[in-house]
Design a protein around this motif. Structure first.
Motif, PDB file in Angstrom:
ATOM      1  N   UNK A  53      22.949  -2.806 -27.461  1.00  0.00           N
ATOM      2  CA  UNK A  53      22.600  -2.230 -26.161  1.00  0.00           C
ATOM      3  C   UNK A  53      23.599  -2.655 -25.084  1.00  0.00           C
ATOM      4  N   UNK A  54      23.959  -3.931 -25.097  1.00  0.00           N
ATOM      5  CA  UNK A  54      24.890  -4.429 -24.087  1.00  0.00           C
ATOM      6  C   UNK A  54      26.302  -3.898 -24.316  1.00  0.00           C
ATOM      7  N   UNK A  55      26.715  -3.763 -25.559  1.00  0.00           N
ATOM      8  CA  UNK A  55      28.041  -3.202 -25.843  1.00  0.00           C
ATOM      9  C   UNK A  55      28.124  -1.757 -25.369  1.00  0.00           C
ATOM     10  N   UNK A  56      27.079  -0.971 -25.595  1.00  0.00           N
ATOM     11  CA  UNK A  56      27.059   0.420 -25.136  1.00  0.00           C
ATOM     12  C   UNK A  56      27.110   0.480 -23.602  1.00  0.00           C
ATOM     13  N   UNK A  57      26.389  -0.407 -22.951  1.00  0.00           N
ATOM     14  CA  UNK A  57      26.374  -0.472 -21.491  1.00  0.00           C
ATOM     15  C   UNK A  57      27.759  -0.848 -20.955  1.00  0.00           C
ATOM     16  N   UNK A  58      28.404  -1.774 -21.611  1.00  0.00           N
ATOM     17  CA  UNK A  58      29.708  -2.271 -21.195  1.00  0.00           C
ATOM     18  C   UNK A  58      30.815  -1.235 -21.402  1.00  0.00           C
ATOM     19  N   UNK A  59      30.640  -0.315 -22.326  1.00  0.00           N
ATOM     20  CA  UNK A  59      31.697   0.642 -22.688  1.00  0.00           C
ATOM     21  C   UNK A  59      32.188   1.481 -21.508  1.00  0.00           C
ATOM     22  N   UNK A  60      31.323   1.784 -20.555  1.00  0.00           N
ATOM     23  CA  UNK A  60      31.746   2.623 -19.430  1.00  0.00           C
ATOM     24  C   UNK A  60      32.045   1.817 -18.167  1.00  0.00           C
ATOM     25  N   UNK A  61      32.105   0.514 -18.296  1.00  0.00           N
ATOM     26  CA  UNK A  61      32.316  -0.342 -17.125  1.00  0.00           C
ATOM     27  C   UNK A  61      33.732  -0.906 -17.099  1.00  0.00           C
ATOM     28  N   UNK A  62      34.154  -1.276 -15.893  1.00  0.00           N
ATOM     29  CA  UNK A  62      35.411  -1.980 -15.693  1.00  0.00           C
ATOM     30  C   UNK A  62      36.595  -1.258 -16.338  1.00  0.00           C
ATOM     31  N   UNK A  63      36.559   0.076 -16.324  1.00  0.00           N
ATOM     32  CA  UNK A  63      37.657   0.891 -16.836  1.00  0.00           C
ATOM     33  C   UNK A  63      38.395   1.496 -15.641  1.00  0.00           C
ATOM     34  N   UNK A  64      39.379   2.349 -15.901  1.00  0.00           N
ATOM     35  CA  UNK A  64      40.201   2.893 -14.823  1.00  0.00           C
ATOM     36  C   UNK A  64      39.371   3.593 -13.741  1.00  0.00           C
ATOM     37  N   UNK A  65      38.430   4.429 -14.110  1.00  0.00           N
ATOM     38  CA  UNK A  65      37.552   5.123 -13.157  1.00  0.00           C
ATOM     39  C   UNK A  65      36.102   4.827 -13.537  1.00  0.00           C
ATOM     40  N   UNK A  66      35.641   3.621 -13.331  1.00  0.00           N
ATOM     41  CA  UNK A  66      34.308   3.245 -13.804  1.00  0.00           C
ATOM     42  C   UNK A  66      33.187   3.847 -12.960  1.00  0.00           C
ATOM     43  N   UNK A  67      32.025   4.003 -13.594  1.00  0.00           N
ATOM     44  CA  UNK A  67      30.833   4.332 -12.811  1.00  0.00           C
ATOM     45  C   UNK A  67      29.999   3.074 -12.605  1.00  0.00           C
ATOM     46  N   UNK A  68      30.458   1.966 -13.190  1.00  0.00           N
ATOM     47  CA  UNK A  68      29.814   0.672 -12.947  1.00  0.00           C
ATOM     48  C   UNK A  68      30.850  -0.441 -13.095  1.00  0.00           C
ATOM     49  N   UNK A  69      30.647  -1.477 -12.288  1.00  0.00           N
ATOM     50  CA  UNK A  69      31.464  -2.685 -12.357  1.00  0.00           C
ATOM     51  C   UNK A  69      30.529  -3.818 -12.732  1.00  0.00           C
ATOM     52  N   UNK A  70      30.834  -4.494 -13.820  1.00  0.00           N
ATOM     53  CA  UNK A  70      29.970  -5.564 -14.307  1.00  0.00           C
ATOM     54  C   UNK A  70      30.737  -6.881 -14.218  1.00  0.00           C
ATOM     55  N   UNK A  71      30.122  -7.858 -13.584  1.00  0.00           N
ATOM     56  CA  UNK A  71      30.772  -9.149 -13.373  1.00  0.00           C
ATOM     57  C   UNK A  71      29.929 -10.300 -13.906  1.00  0.00           C
ATOM     58  N   UNK A  72      30.622 -11.342 -14.272  1.00  0.00           N
ATOM     59  CA  UNK A  72      29.976 -12.628 -14.512  1.00  0.00           C
ATOM     60  C   UNK A  72      30.251 -13.481 -13.280  1.00  0.00           C
ATOM     61  N   UNK A  73      29.313 -14.348 -12.960  1.00  0.00           N
ATOM     62  CA  UNK A  73      29.426 -15.253 -11.828  1.00  0.00           C
ATOM     63  C   UNK A  73      29.838 -16.610 -12.390  1.00  0.00           C
ATOM     64  N   UNK A  74      30.960 -17.127 -11.891  1.00  0.00           N
ATOM     65  CA  UNK A  74      31.528 -18.363 -12.427  1.00  0.00           C
ATOM     66  C   UNK A  74      31.488 -19.455 -11.372  1.00  0.00           C
TER      67      UNK A  74
END
Length: 190
Positions: A53-74
């Protein structure tokens, strides 16, 4: 400025970096009940949360023209990943997005203001990098601590969706909140 650039003046304790497949196991360890999954992700995922589920969610993120940006907080003091935050439903035409999946997952780091700092960092990306006009969010109305944090960041309540999700035999209400770029900039300038 890159969408992955977090302005250091906004936080002296944390930074945001793109969430990757290498971070999935950490999220899986933090989300261990149906309630914690629903509170973190709404109805996006099904319990039990798994890698697929998380891999599928991540597939469309943080790419050249993303519809979502997913971050980790460090945590800058030791490099430990302590949380997660997303900007989803990114709409460049309407210049809007949804803040979602905000979590300080490390129990020992909660209550220290890190979520507020992560909010400032991601809002800076939304308003200054992507030049958005509006960011909205949905939060369960019983989550007073989160609502207070969002209000301190400048979000305003905009409506209540009654009994919108089901968990077991119960239904949860969702508070809709929004923040406009001009209000955020005014708050940051004060």
């Amino acid at each position: 400025m890159s969408p992955h650039t977090a302005v250091s003046e906004l936080s002296s304790r944390i930074r945001l970096e793109p969430f990757t497949a290498a971070d999935i196991d950490r999220i899986l360890s933090w989300i261990d009940t149906p309630e914690s999954l629903l509170q973190w992700a709404g109805p996006t995922f099904k319990y039990p949360l798994d890698r697929a589920q998380l891999e599928a969610h991540l597939a469309s993120a943080n790419v050249a023209e993303p519809n979502r940006l997913i971050y980790k907080v460090i945590d800058d003091s030791d490099g430990e990943v302590v949380g997660h935050i997303e900007l989803s439903a990114l709409d460049r035409f309407h210049r809007s997005a949804r803040l979602s999946r905000v979590l300080i997952g490390s129990q020992t780091m909660r209550g220290q203001g890190l979520a507020a700092e992560a909010l400032n960092l991601i809002l800076n990306i939304a308003f200054e990098v992507y030049d958005l006009n509006r960011v909205e969010l949905y939060v369960y109305d019983f989550n007073a601590e989160a609502i207070h944090c969002y209000e301190r960041a400048g979000f305003r309540p905009e409506g209540l969706l009654r009994e919108v999700v089901r968990i077991g035999d119960d239904f949860w209400n969702v508070q809709v909140m929004g923040l406009l770029a001009r209000d955020w900039r005014r708050k940051m300038a004060s």
